[in-house]
Design an enzyme around this catalytic site. Structure first.
Site, PDB file in Angstrom:
ATOM      1  N   SER A 149     -65.704  63.605   8.426  1.00 41.17           N
ATOM      2  CA  SER A 149     -65.134  63.156   9.699  1.00 41.17           C
ATOM      3  C   SER A 149     -66.021  62.083  10.314  1.00 41.17           C
ATOM      4  O   SER A 149     -67.246  62.084  10.119  1.00 41.17           O
ATOM      5  CB  SER A 149     -65.063  64.357  10.647  1.00 41.17           C
ATOM      6  OG  SER A 149     -64.911  63.936  11.975  1.00 41.17           O
ATOM      7  N   TYR A 184     -69.220  72.068  14.859  1.00 44.36           N
ATOM      8  CA  TYR A 184     -68.239  71.518  13.910  1.00 44.36           C
ATOM      9  C   TYR A 184     -68.808  70.284  13.215  1.00 44.36           C
ATOM     10  O   TYR A 184     -68.788  70.171  11.983  1.00 44.36           O
ATOM     11  CB  TYR A 184     -66.933  71.156  14.642  1.00 44.36           C
ATOM     12  CG  TYR A 184     -66.067  70.217  13.853  1.00 44.36           C
ATOM     13  CD1 TYR A 184     -65.361  70.667  12.745  1.00 44.36           C
ATOM     14  CD2 TYR A 184     -65.976  68.863  14.193  1.00 44.36           C
ATOM     15  CE1 TYR A 184     -64.592  69.787  11.993  1.00 44.36           C
ATOM     16  CE2 TYR A 184     -65.215  67.987  13.453  1.00 44.36           C
ATOM     17  CZ  TYR A 184     -64.525  68.452  12.352  1.00 44.36           C
ATOM     18  OH  TYR A 184     -63.778  67.572  11.605  1.00 44.36           O
ATOM     19  N   LYS A 241     -69.903  69.336   9.071  1.00 41.31           N
ATOM     20  CA  LYS A 241     -69.462  68.201   8.251  1.00 41.31           C
ATOM     21  C   LYS A 241     -70.671  67.421   7.733  1.00 41.31           C
ATOM     22  O   LYS A 241     -70.719  67.013   6.566  1.00 41.31           O
ATOM     23  CB  LYS A 241     -68.530  67.292   9.064  1.00 41.31           C
ATOM     24  CG  LYS A 241     -67.172  67.924   9.341  1.00 41.31           C
ATOM     25  CD  LYS A 241     -66.407  68.191   8.046  1.00 41.31           C
ATOM     26  CE  LYS A 241     -65.226  69.101   8.223  1.00 41.31           C
ATOM     27  NZ  LYS A 241     -64.586  69.470   6.954  1.00 41.31           N
ATOM     28  N   LEU A 298     -55.048  64.420  21.174  1.00 41.88           N
ATOM     29  CA  LEU A 298     -54.216  63.589  22.040  1.00 41.88           C
ATOM     30  C   LEU A 298     -52.739  63.533  21.625  1.00 41.88           C
ATOM     31  O   LEU A 298     -51.857  63.817  22.438  1.00 41.88           O
ATOM     32  CB  LEU A 298     -54.801  62.162  22.097  1.00 41.88           C
ATOM     33  CG  LEU A 298     -54.032  61.197  22.994  1.00 41.88           C
ATOM     34  CD1 LEU A 298     -54.128  61.626  24.441  1.00 41.88           C
ATOM     35  CD2 LEU A 298     -54.546  59.771  22.821  1.00 41.88           C
TER      36      LEU A 298
HETATM   37  N1  UFG Z   1     -57.677  62.822  25.223  1.00 42.01           N
HETATM   38  C1  UFG Z   1     -57.117  62.864  26.497  1.00 42.01           C
HETATM   39  N2  UFG Z   1     -56.328  63.937  26.811  1.00 42.01           N
HETATM   40  C2  UFG Z   1     -56.054  64.939  25.941  1.00 42.01           C
HETATM   41  C3  UFG Z   1     -56.629  64.891  24.641  1.00 42.01           C
HETATM   42  C4  UFG Z   1     -57.427  63.814  24.333  1.00 42.01           C
HETATM   43  O1  UFG Z   1     -57.342  61.986  27.312  1.00 42.01           O
HETATM   44  O2  UFG Z   1     -55.333  65.872  26.306  1.00 42.01           O
HETATM   45  C5  UFG Z   1     -58.485  61.655  24.843  1.00 42.01           C
HETATM   46  C6  UFG Z   1     -59.911  61.999  24.472  1.00 42.01           C
HETATM   47  O3  UFG Z   1     -60.729  62.025  25.620  1.00 42.01           O
HETATM   48  C7  UFG Z   1     -60.239  60.870  23.508  1.00 42.01           C
HETATM   49  C8  UFG Z   1     -58.919  60.591  22.803  1.00 42.01           C
HETATM   50  O4  UFG Z   1     -57.919  61.101  23.686  1.00 42.01           O
HETATM   51  O5  UFG Z   1     -60.621  59.712  24.191  1.00 42.01           O
HETATM   52  C9  UFG Z   1     -58.769  61.260  21.460  1.00 42.01           C
HETATM   53  O6  UFG Z   1     -59.040  62.650  21.591  1.00 42.01           O
HETATM   54  P1  UFG Z   1     -58.715  63.686  20.407  1.00 42.01           P
HETATM   55  O7  UFG Z   1     -59.091  65.037  20.891  1.00 42.01           O
HETATM   56  O8  UFG Z   1     -57.347  63.483  19.889  1.00 42.01           O
HETATM   57  O9  UFG Z   1     -59.680  63.217  19.237  1.00 42.01           O
HETATM   58  P2  UFG Z   1     -61.274  63.057  19.219  1.00 42.01           P
HETATM   59  O10 UFG Z   1     -61.538  61.629  18.947  1.00 42.01           O
HETATM   60  O11 UFG Z   1     -61.929  63.655  20.388  1.00 42.01           O
HETATM   61  O12 UFG Z   1     -61.623  64.028  18.019  1.00 42.01           O
HETATM   62  C10 UFG Z   1     -61.228  63.708  16.696  1.00 42.01           C
HETATM   63  C11 UFG Z   1     -61.068  64.985  15.879  1.00 42.01           C
HETATM   64  C12 UFG Z   1     -62.378  65.691  15.715  1.00 42.01           C
HETATM   65  C13 UFG Z   1     -63.421  64.724  15.237  1.00 42.01           C
HETATM   66  C14 UFG Z   1     -63.489  63.525  16.140  1.00 42.01           C
HETATM   67  C15 UFG Z   1     -64.476  62.496  15.692  1.00 42.01           C
HETATM   68  O13 UFG Z   1     -60.152  65.872  16.505  1.00 42.01           O
HETATM   69  O14 UFG Z   1     -62.225  66.696  14.744  1.00 42.01           O
HETATM   70  O15 UFG Z   1     -62.206  62.905  16.161  1.00 42.01           O
HETATM   71  O16 UFG Z   1     -64.160  62.036  14.467  1.00 42.01           O
HETATM   72  F1  UFG Z   1     -64.632  65.341  15.247  1.00 42.01           F
END
Ligand code: UFG
Length: 345
Positions: free
Chosen positions: A127, A151, A155, A201
């Site tokens: 990841s 997590y 990885k 998201l």
């Molecule tokens: N976000 C929101 N509201 C939500 C969910 C997410 O504003 O309800 C924002 C987050 O703050 C972020 C973006 O949307 O800016 C993406 O968030 P995600 O949770 O979809 O994804 P992440 O980038 O946080 O996490 C993903 C994977 C993890 C991994 C990470 C880094 O889910 O497993 O990428 O590679 F670790």
């Protein structure tokens, strides 16, 4: 001769799409899955998409050494693609030992069984989280690595375990660092199917678009980004699936290992994704600005140079395709229609 590939976690989101891509590329594919985060009925969908009579499926855990040994004895496995792992950042902070058990002990158990069976070819799901708060964006593979939660630690540890194991034995591995996988198969038959309220998201936005959730909570609008909201490199799961086929093909053909980013090389903000989803679905996605979510970085974006050079990988789908296929999957309701439950061996 047809090569056999074992997919651990093959009924999950990325595993199931990779199953289809591998069958289409001419591999014989078998699945091991413990159904902890997938439905047995995905088998029926996979058989339907690939026009096969059945999916070769073993129900069980990568922690079950006896089962792994039985699979390697019964099936002529050439390579393993190891998806089976826990993947929720938040959950990992409250259950670190559970994460170490599944993600690290599970990997070690698999490696021991593979070694005993002399199967040395492995593609490993890593990841972009291993870059921590990346110093360079877009981020190339030789950037400094770190972890900020259990997590991410699993990885990073998994990558290090493979690198060190390869110093003693003839392992050939493809470490694939996924950025943000989204979207679904164009058939609408398989896709991402989170059990509870989604953390990620796009699945969250999808439930806002259906009306199941009232509004998107935007976690922070004061980041140093184009519109103040977090930017991510979203990559279509169909592209990601093809990336696995390319990785497997490269390691089998060359006999050398690689560590490669899988992303598109471009990033979209939270608001841009919400806009794209509104456009794809024709539904409103109301937003509420909330404080930043702990542990989030401002921007995550892949440098995709190495993926192009080593694997000839280039993403074909854009954010519109990702939102459209996600909406097709969600709006046809196929994910709920899991009535028939074929059993494993
Ligand atoms: N976000 C929101 N509201 C939500 C969910 C997410 O504003 O309800 C924002 C987050 O703050 C972020 C973006 O949307 O800016 C993406 O968030 P995600 O949770 O979809 O994804 P992440 O980038 O946080 O996490 C993903 C994977 C993890 C991994 C990470 C880094 O889910 O497993 O990428 O590679 F670790």
């Amino acid at each position: 001769m047809t090569k056999t590939v074992l997919l651990t976690g093959g009924l999950g989101f990325i595993g199931s799409h990779t199953y289809v891509a591998l069958v289409e590329a001419g591999y014989r594919v078998i699945i091991l899955d413990d159904l902890s985060n997938a439905k047995a009925s995905v088998q029926t969908r996979l058989a339907q998409i690939t026009q096969q009579n059945e999916v070769r499926f073993y129900q069980g855990s990568v922690l079950d050494r006896g089962l792994l040994d039985r699979i390697f004895k019964q099936e002529d496995v050439t390579a393993v693609i190891h998806f089976a792992a826990k993947k929720a950042v938040g959950e990992s902070t409250t259950d670190p030992i559970g994460y170490f058990e599944t993600n690290i002990s599970g990997l070690l158990n698999l490696l021991q069984a593979m070694k005993a069976a002399e199967v040395w070819n492995l593609v490993f799901s890593s990841s972009a989280t291993v870059y921590g708060d990346a110093t360079k964006v877009p981020t190339p593979e030789d950037s400094p690595l770190s972890s900020t939660n259990p997590y991410g630690y699993t990885k990073l540890a998994g990558e290090q375990i493979l690198n060190q194991a390869a110093m003693a034995d003839p392992w050939v591995f493809g470490i694939l660092r996924y950025f943000n996988p989204v979207g679904a198969h164009p058939s609408g038959l398989i896709g991402e199917d989170p059990q509870d309220i989604p953390n990620n998201l796009v699945p969250y936005i999808a439930k806002v678009a259906t009306g199941e959730l009232s509004a998107l909570q935007v976690f922070g609008d004061d980041y140093p980004t184009r519109d103040g909201t977090g930017e991510r490199d979203y990559v279509h799961v169909m592209d990601l699936a093809r990336g696995h086929v390319l990785s497997l093909g490269a390691l089998l053909a060359n006999g050398t290992s690689h560590t490669v980013n899988l992303g598109t090389g471009r990033a979209y903000s939270v608001l841009e994704v919400a806009d794209a989803y509104e456009k794809a679905s024709g539904r409103a996605v109301p937003r509420i600005i909330k404080p930043r979510r702990a542990g989030d970085v401002a921007i995550s974006q892949a440098d995709v140079t190495r993926a192009g050079q080593l694997l000839n990988f280039e993403a074909r789908f854009d954010i519109h395709d990702m939102c459209q296929s996600s909406w097709h999957w969600i709006s046809t309701g196929a994910q709920d229609a899991a009535s028939d439950e074929p059993s494993g061996q």
